[in-house]
Structures are given as C-alpha cells and as structure tokens.
Scaffold this motif. Sequence first.
Motif, PDB file in Angstrom:
ATOM      1  N   UNK A  63       0.797  -1.268   0.121  1.00  0.00           N
ATOM      2  CA  UNK A  63       0.245  -0.129   0.031  1.00  0.00           C
ATOM      3  C   UNK A  63       0.750   1.410   0.098  1.00  0.00           C
ATOM      4  N   UNK A  64       2.092   1.215   0.849  1.00  0.00           N
ATOM      5  CA  UNK A  64       2.881   2.313   0.705  1.00  0.00           C
ATOM      6  C   UNK A  64       3.572   2.612  -0.756  1.00  0.00           C
ATOM      7  N   UNK A  65       4.019   1.578  -1.075  1.00  0.00           N
ATOM      8  CA  UNK A  65       4.472   1.462  -2.550  1.00  0.00           C
ATOM      9  C   UNK A  65       3.464   2.306  -3.618  1.00  0.00           C
ATOM     10  N   UNK A  66       2.190   1.719  -3.628  1.00  0.00           N
ATOM     11  CA  UNK A  66       1.179   2.245  -4.321  1.00  0.00           C
ATOM     12  C   UNK A  66       1.025   3.654  -4.177  1.00  0.00           C
ATOM     13  N   UNK A  67       0.730   4.044  -2.844  1.00  0.00           N
ATOM     14  CA  UNK A  67       0.589   5.516  -2.646  1.00  0.00           C
ATOM     15  C   UNK A  67       1.838   6.468  -3.035  1.00  0.00           C
TER      16      UNK A  67
ATOM     17  N   UNK B   8       8.855   6.325   2.388  1.00  0.00           N
ATOM     18  CA  UNK B   8       8.048   7.735   2.153  1.00  0.00           C
ATOM     19  C   UNK B   8       9.313   8.712   1.975  1.00  0.00           C
ATOM     20  N   UNK B   9      10.121   8.772   2.929  1.00  0.00           N
ATOM     21  CA  UNK B   9      10.936   9.945   2.901  1.00  0.00           C
ATOM     22  C   UNK B   9      11.790  10.019   1.517  1.00  0.00           C
ATOM     23  N   UNK B  10      12.374   8.726   1.184  1.00  0.00           N
ATOM     24  CA  UNK B  10      13.184   8.503   0.088  1.00  0.00           C
ATOM     25  C   UNK B  10      12.350   8.717  -1.086  1.00  0.00           C
ATOM     26  N   UNK B  11      11.251   8.251  -1.437  1.00  0.00           N
ATOM     27  CA  UNK B  11      10.360   8.402  -2.545  1.00  0.00           C
ATOM     28  C   UNK B  11      10.012   9.824  -2.738  1.00  0.00           C
ATOM     29  N   UNK B  12       9.724  10.736  -1.518  1.00  0.00           N
ATOM     30  CA  UNK B  12       9.160  11.716  -1.800  1.00  0.00           C
ATOM     31  C   UNK B  12       9.948  12.995  -1.615  1.00  0.00           C
ATOM     32  N   UNK B  13      11.334  12.566  -1.261  1.00  0.00           N
ATOM     33  CA  UNK B  13      12.354  13.696  -1.066  1.00  0.00           C
ATOM     34  C   UNK B  13      12.173  14.391   0.332  1.00  0.00           C
TER      35      UNK B  13
END
Length: 905
Positions: A360-364, A755-760
Amino acid sequence: SCLVTNTHGVGPVETQVQYSTTYHMHSEDYMIQEEDWDRDLLLDPAWEKQQRKTFTAWCNSHLRKAGTQIENIEEDFRNGLKLMLLLEVISGERLPKPDKGKMRFHKIANVNKALDFICSKGVKLVSIGAEEIVDGNTKMTLGMIWTIILRFAIQDISVEETSAKEGLLLWCQRKTAPYRNVNVQNFHISWKDGLALCALIHRHRPDLIDYSKLRKDDPIGNLNTAFDVAEKFLDIPKMLDAEDIVNTPKPDEKAIMTYVSCFYHAFAGAEQAETAANRICKVLAVNQENEKLMEEYEKLASELLEWIRRTIPWLENRVAEQTMRAMQQKLEDFRDYRRVHKPPRVQEKCQLEINFNTLQTKLRLSNRPAFMPSEGKMVSDIANAWKGLEQVEKGYEEWLLTEIRRLERLDHLAEKFKQKCALHESWTAGKEDLLSQKDYESASLMEIRALMRKHEAFESDLAAHQDRVEQIAAIAQELNELDYHDAATVNARCQGICDQWDNLGTLTQKRRDALERVEKLWETIDQLYLEFAKRAAPFNNWMDGAMEDLQDMFIVHSIEEIQSLITAHEQFKATLPEADKERMATLGIHNEILKIAQTYGIKLSGINPYTNLTSQDITTKWETVKQLVPHRDQMLQEEVARQQANERLRRQFAAQANVIGPWIQTKMEEIGHISVDMAGSLEDQMNQLKQYEQNIINYKSNIDKLEGDHQLIQEALIFDNKHTNYTMEHIRVGWEQLLTTIARTINEVENQILTRDAKGISQEQLNEFRASFNHFDRKRNGMMDPDDFRACLISMGYDLGEVEFARIMTLVDPNNTGVVTFQAFIDFMTRETAETDTAEQVMASFKILASDKTYITVEELRRELPPEQAEYCISRMTKYVGADSVPGALDYISFSSALYGESDL
C-alpha cells in the motif's frame, strides 16, 4: 494578414527577380528575417539545379504519405491541388475545399487558398503571386517552396534560445564536434567533403557507418555513403547529387539546410522517443513490481485461508474416543499442532500484514490506487478467520481435557463396579437354593428353632448387603450418565443383580412365613448359638466392609484430597481396638459353648444351627484385615508422594509464568512508548528497534522452557494451579502479540523510510512532523483525536473550514476509527509536500512515441520500448476506435488513465 504582390511580365528562368519572406513567430519576442534576393542578381544555375532537386525530393517525402508525388516542381504545382495537399500533410490541418475546374481562374483560386494558408501561419509573402505559380515561374515556385520549408521544417528548431537557421547550425556543430576533419561553420562549403553528414549519422547510429574508414580526399564517396545510408535506414530521401555539391564552389545553402533539417527531425525525434520510452519503462516497471506483490499477497492469503479452512473442521471434531489411550493420542496430536504446525502459520500471518502495508505504501508513493485484495482475502478477513481458528482451538483443548477426565472417571467407576459386583455375586451364590430348601419339614424342634434363628441372621445379613446393592445401582447409573462405551454390559449385569436381589427378598419372606408357622411347635432353642450368630454376623459384615474399604480404589488431584483419605484411614485404625474387643467377645461365646459341652458332656455336631460362620472364619478375616491396613498405608503414602511431585510441578511452572507474563506486558508497554518517543534518524530508530526485536527473540528460550514444564504438567494430568493466574495459553497469546507488535513497529519505520526516500522528504522535516505529532498526542498512545489533529494542522499554518477538514479526515482516517495514527499523519504531510508522476505525463510520453497521433501501433511500441514493456502494453491496451483508426491501432490514453486508477484496464 497576407500581402501578395503580383509582378507582371516576369520573364523566362534567367529573368532577374526578387522574393522576400518574413516570419512572425507568435511564441517569441523577436522576428527572424530570411533571405532577400536582390532583383539585380541572377540565381546561380548550379544553385537552381540543386534547389530544384532538393525541394522536389523534400516535397515528395511528404506527398508520398498521401499516396502521390511530383515530377516537375514548377509544373505539378500549377493547378494548386498538390500544393494544397502538401500543406495539409505537413501541417496536419484541413484546407478549404479546392476548385475542381481546369480553367486558369480555378488554378489561381487554388494557389491563392494555399498562399492564404501560409499567411495564416504568420508568414508574410512579398512578390510571390498566384499568377506566377500558375504560369510555372521557376524562381517564384522555388521561393514559395523554400518559404514552406522554413516555416514547417526549420522554424521550430530551437537549441539554447537560438532558433531556425542558427539553432540548426548550433545543433550540427555540437553533434559533429568530436569528429576529426569536420568543422561546420555554414550550410555550404562545410558540407562539400561529405564528412559532416557522415559524422551526423555516426553520432546517432554508429552501427550504420564505419567513420574510421572515411577519407577526406574522397568527397563523392563520402557524400554517396551518407545519401545511401540515410535513404535506406533513416527514411530520408536522396535530395542532392554528390557531383553537383563537389563541383560547385559554393553549394546552395537552402538545399543543404533543407536536407540537413531532415536529419535533425529524424534524430531529435528519436531522442524524444528514447526519453518517452524511458519514462514509460519506469512507470511500467513500478506497475509490474506492484502487480507481482499483489499476486504474492493473493497466493499467500489463499494458502493461509485454505490452511485455516482445513484446520477448523479438525478442531471442531468432538467425537470422543472410547479409551484413555486414544484420547491421550488426540492430546499429543494437538500438542504437535501447537508446537510444529501453527508457529509457521503465525509467521505467515504476520508477514502477510507486513507485505500488505508495504504494498500500500509503494502504491501510494507511486500515485497508484490502493490495492484491494480479492473478496474474502482482506487483512481483516484473514484476522477474522484467525480469530475463529483460535476460538475453536481453545474449545478443542478444553474438550480434550474434559474428555480425559471423563474417561479417567469412567475407568475408575467401571473397575469399582466390577469389584462390588464380584463381591455381591460371591455373597449371593447359592442363597436362592438355600432359601428354597424345605429342611424344616423333617427337623426337630431344636433344629426348627435353629433354622428360625439362622433365617433371622440371614435377614440381618441381607439387610446389611442392601447398601452394596444400592451402590452398584448408583455406579451403573453414573456410568450411563457419563456415556460409558460398554454401558450395555454394565446395565445387563446390574439388572441381573437387582432381579436376583428382588428374588432373594421374596424367597426370604416366604421362608420366614414357613418357619413362623412351625415355630410354635418347637420350644428348645440354643441361646448361645443364637447369641453367637447374632454377634458374629454384624462383626463379619463389618470386617467385610473394612476389607472392601481397605481395598477400595481412589483418585485424587490434590494434597488436600489425599490428606482427607489419610485422616479417614487414621480414624478407621483408631476403631481397631474396639473391634478387637468385639472379636474377643464373639469368640468368647464360642468358647463358652465348647466349655458347656465339655462340662456337661454334650456331643456337638460342630455346626452352629443359626449361622454358617465359625470362629475360624472370624479369626481368618481378622488376620486379613490386619494385613490390609499396612498395605493401605503404603498406597496412601505413595499417592502423597505423587501429589507432592505434582505440587512441585505447579510451583515450578508458576514461578516461571509469574515472571514471563509481567515481562511480556512490560515489553508491550515499552514498544508503545518507543514508537512515540524515539529520536534520531529513521535509520537509527530502525537499528534501535531491530536490536530491541533481537533482545525479545533471545528471550524465546524462556518460553520454550515454560512449554516443557507445561507438557510435564499435562502428562501428569494436573488440571489446576492455584499458584498463578497465568496459563500457557495466556503466555502463548501474549508472546505472539509481542512479536507481531514489534514487527509492525519496524514495518512502520520502514514505510517512513520509503516515504522519505520516494518523496524527497528531509530528516529535519520528518523530525518536525514527529515533534508536532508528539506534541498533540496528549494521551501518549501513538494516536491523535480529531480535535487534536485539527489543532495540529492549525499550528502548522493550515486555514481549515469544516468542509476542508472533513475532506482531510477521509484521507487520514478512511475507516472512521475516530483516531489519526502517526503513519497516516506522515502520509498526509508527504502528499502535501511532494509531487509524483501523473497520468497526463504518461499520455504525453506515449503521444511522442506515436508521432502526435491519438493512437499508437504495435510496431511503434515494439520499436520504441524494450521487449518486456512493449508486450506488457500490447497485452493490456484496448483497440482504438476513433474515426482516424488504422488496423492494429491501440488506445494509449485509456491505458495511461488505468495505470493511475482513473479507468479500468
């Protein structure tokens, strides 16, 4: 507006003319001025030849898309039809319907429609009139075609804020800079040796030309190589002659620019396609990985649910076995299930929840819709199924223990029933025959009286045995109530004893009636025999009862119960002296009889007419009673030792359980505080949590030791423990909850890192989010109430109305639980501060690959994308159904929307 100036009287080809084109580029703040040919200068014949060939080839490269071409550039455009068609092909727009007549004014009207369309694109035409084109004026026709080339092929070229000619020149210089013997400074003599064209091709397609084998002193060979390769592999028609370029001191600039612009569009389009393909591959890779995770979740969930479905019927089976051995085997099978089969499934359930949260986190993070498992395979469905399994499991264990207790009780009662029946049947053997005798008919008076007294003694004996018969009936009834497997045999035997007992009562009453009828006829009675009989019979019954009690089997479950039996036994032993006095008194009567007989010389028959008991019987039974007393003592002491051993097992288990239970509770509370109060980077928090998890795992040996003690307790058939409130089930459930809680806490931190790495998101931002959350988490339980969450958002600068806050709450609390978790808070804040790919960006990338069409073909997908991604798109894209559809056209717009959940694939 379009200004068309007609120059009448224009002469043959060598006539001096002038044409001027001015381009207004509406998207820029400046204007490009192109060539102004002086009316006093003649067009170089070599240049005219080059322009004629180049422009003709350029026009045909576009007209062939419409299924036609031109042979003579000044003749084939005279009626205006192919000129209008050319403009429609290169612009992608529809022109006004052409006039179909063949008169001169029809042709002029068609040419004027074409010139009007050119003017509508911001081009000012000077000195180019429709009449010159209709009359076949070569100079004007070439000028008009050059105007079209500039507008539609060169004007849009832009490199670092330079456009048109300068942009095209800068692009050529950059692409050929690394190549030896190439120095592009213009669009004429810099291209004469052919090396610049070969360098352009080699830079983008090194597989087509071996540049190291080219020679500067072979310009014609170089040019022909470039022309042939471009025509064969790049779909660029041959627009120039190598000999014309080499033999002309200064090749025509317009011809060279036209030909080179074709290379720019071919290679620049490929670069855009590569970029678009990379974007699509990235998006598809994310989608494929997510689909793989979804398939893995579905598979694992199906397997776990299938295992639960197969296990529950086994646990629901309440068909009891008929023997203790079989029931104990069931208990052993249940222990194997708890120790061997269930723990891996507990791990699978925990891993399933972790995989679901990670997916769910990866999809989001990739801006995809949330994963919705198949019906019946939600995490909540699995949790409910697991809860049902544990409920059935608990009931099964309770049923097993109850059944074992029941069978144990049944075995004890059955043995007791057999023993009492054997004693009773031994006593009643021959009694019916004895009562049926008519010996009184031929007896003497003394014998009649003796028979009467004997019968009275028998009645006393019969009454004493009434209690045993009632006990046998009570035991048989209890065996029936406990569903004893051989109840039919028990009932038959009990019924036989009861029927016999009734018959004995009837026969006894009949004999008494008969003896009383003849008793009046006889007067002599032997008082001593009678007294002996009356005292010996009760004493004998007492000894029978004592022997029965001393041999009675017993079952106890505590020291208190065995102590109660010991106390009763001690009380019995205290009555032995009094019993011995009774024995001596009874034997004294017998001795008195012998003394009287000896004194008066009476010859005795040796048989007491009132009883079958003899002094030897009393003495023998008394010796038996004295031997049974120490044997009973030994049995009771052995049971005391067994109960003491059981008590030690209880205390041993309780000592560990009273430590492990609070330890688990403490760790659960510590994890709750850690998830809220941890400081430092997420990696530090992760390391701290994993170290904490390892410490918990290291404690597993204590659980295993407690399991071993629990097994010893069960094997000893110990069913209660007053020294602790903790059962093994409590410890198991607490331990499983502890492992699941620490695993979920670690997973939350992992998701925060994702979340931190994907969203910067920076570590400082995350720390600020955590500080804000902790400040408004007033209950310190890792959750905020809606009012606290509203206060937190206001403190961070949000201007919230009721409608906006309600919308935000649907995002952070979609299940209406009434609380906002830290993970939901982090997800909301990262959505507010970061951007992700969108469906529109993917559509734009596909549009580039499709050359601005609203559909894309299978061939284009396989040419532009790697094989795996191409086949993935082909298998999922629907057929395009637009008016401009062609065979094999696919709809990439609906496919792009479906990737982000905006439509269905």
